[in-house]
Design an enzyme around this catalytic site. Sequence first.
Site, mmCIF file in Angstrom:
data_model
loop_
_atom_site.group_PDB
_atom_site.id
_atom_site.type_symbol
_atom_site.label_atom_id
_atom_site.label_comp_id
_atom_site.label_asym_id
_atom_site.label_seq_id
_atom_site.Cartn_x
_atom_site.Cartn_y
_atom_site.Cartn_z
ATOM 1 N N HIS A 11 0.881 -1.132 0.018
ATOM 2 C CA HIS A 11 -0.160 0.063 -0.253
ATOM 3 C C HIS A 11 0.981 1.357 0.188
ATOM 4 C CE1 HIS A 11 1.194 0.240 4.333
ATOM 5 N NE2 HIS A 11 0.569 -1.002 4.247
ATOM 6 N N HIS B 162 4.025 1.244 2.312
ATOM 7 C CA HIS B 162 5.205 0.659 1.563
ATOM 8 C C HIS B 162 5.786 1.361 0.680
ATOM 9 C CE1 HIS B 162 2.833 -2.977 2.994
ATOM 10 N NE2 HIS B 162 3.713 -3.148 3.599
#
Length: 280
Positions: free
Chosen positions: A34, A37
Amino acid sequence: MEIISDIQEMKKVVQALKKEGRKIALVPTMGYLHEGHLTLMREGRKLADVLVISIFVNPTQFGPQEDFQRYPRDIERDQKLAEQVGVDIIFYSSAESMYPSGYRTYVEVAEWGKLLCGASRPIHFRGVCTVVLKLFNIIQPDVAIFGWKDAQQFLILRRMVKDLNLDVQMVGVETVREPDGLAMSSRNEYLSPAERRQATALYQSLCRAKELVEQGEKDCQKIIAEMKKIIETQPSAKIDYISIVSLDELKPLSEIQPDNTLIAMAVFVGSARLIDNIRL
Ligand code: PAF
C-alpha cells in the site's frame, strides 16, 4: 525489475553488485503493498543505487491463533506497484527455503520483545528479528527502511543492528495515513465498512493525547484514560493496550518526557488487530 526466489541466486547477484561498488537499499515487507510501503520504497530509491524489496509473509512472527493463513497476498498486484516506484529486485522467497526442515536458530532482543505488542504476541518480535537478520545476511543492504507505524518493531530492529554490530544504516519513515487519519496497513483489508469508520478512533485518540500534552497535561494515566474514552465509544473496538513509554528504553512513564515519549496502542476493530502510535 527482477524477481529472485532462490537464496543462492540472490546472494550471487548481491556479490556482483558489491563488486561494482553499488549501494543497496532494502525495504522488507510482507507484501500486499500500500502507499505506506511505497513511501518506504521511494525513500530507499533516494538513498541507494539499487533498491531491493523482500516480500515474505513470515510464519515465525505469527502466533498459532493469529492471521498467518488469511494475511492478504497478491504478488501480481505487488509486482506492478513495485515496478511503478522503481524497485530493481523483488526477493520473493518461500517459507521452505527460509526455514528448511531442521531449522533451529532464532534471534531475540531481550525484554523489549515482551513489552507492548509483545505482551499479547509473545513470539512476534523473535520472528521479526530472525527473519530481518536472515534478510540482511542474504541481501547485505547498506541501508534498510522501515515505517514508524511499527515503532516497537523499528526500535527493536535498530537495537539488534547496534548490538550485533551490523553495518546497516536503519532509516525510519513517518506513518502514512488515509485522509481520515487511519494509519495505512495491509490489515485494514479485514475491516467491514462499519468497522473501517470506527477504526478512525485510534488516530483520534492519539490526536487527543497530543492536544492534552500541548495544553500542559503530563500525567500519563490521565492521558490514557481520555484516550480509552474515545476508543470505547466504538462498539466494534476492543483495546489490547494503550501505553505511554520512553522512546529510548520502552519503559512505562508516569509523566510525559519531552522528546522521549512514545504513545502506542493496539486495538481490535472487529477481527482486525490494528496498531498505531505517535512520538512526542
Ligand atoms: O513490518 C513487516 O512487514 C514485517 O514485520 C517485516 C519487517 C517485513 C518482517 O517480516
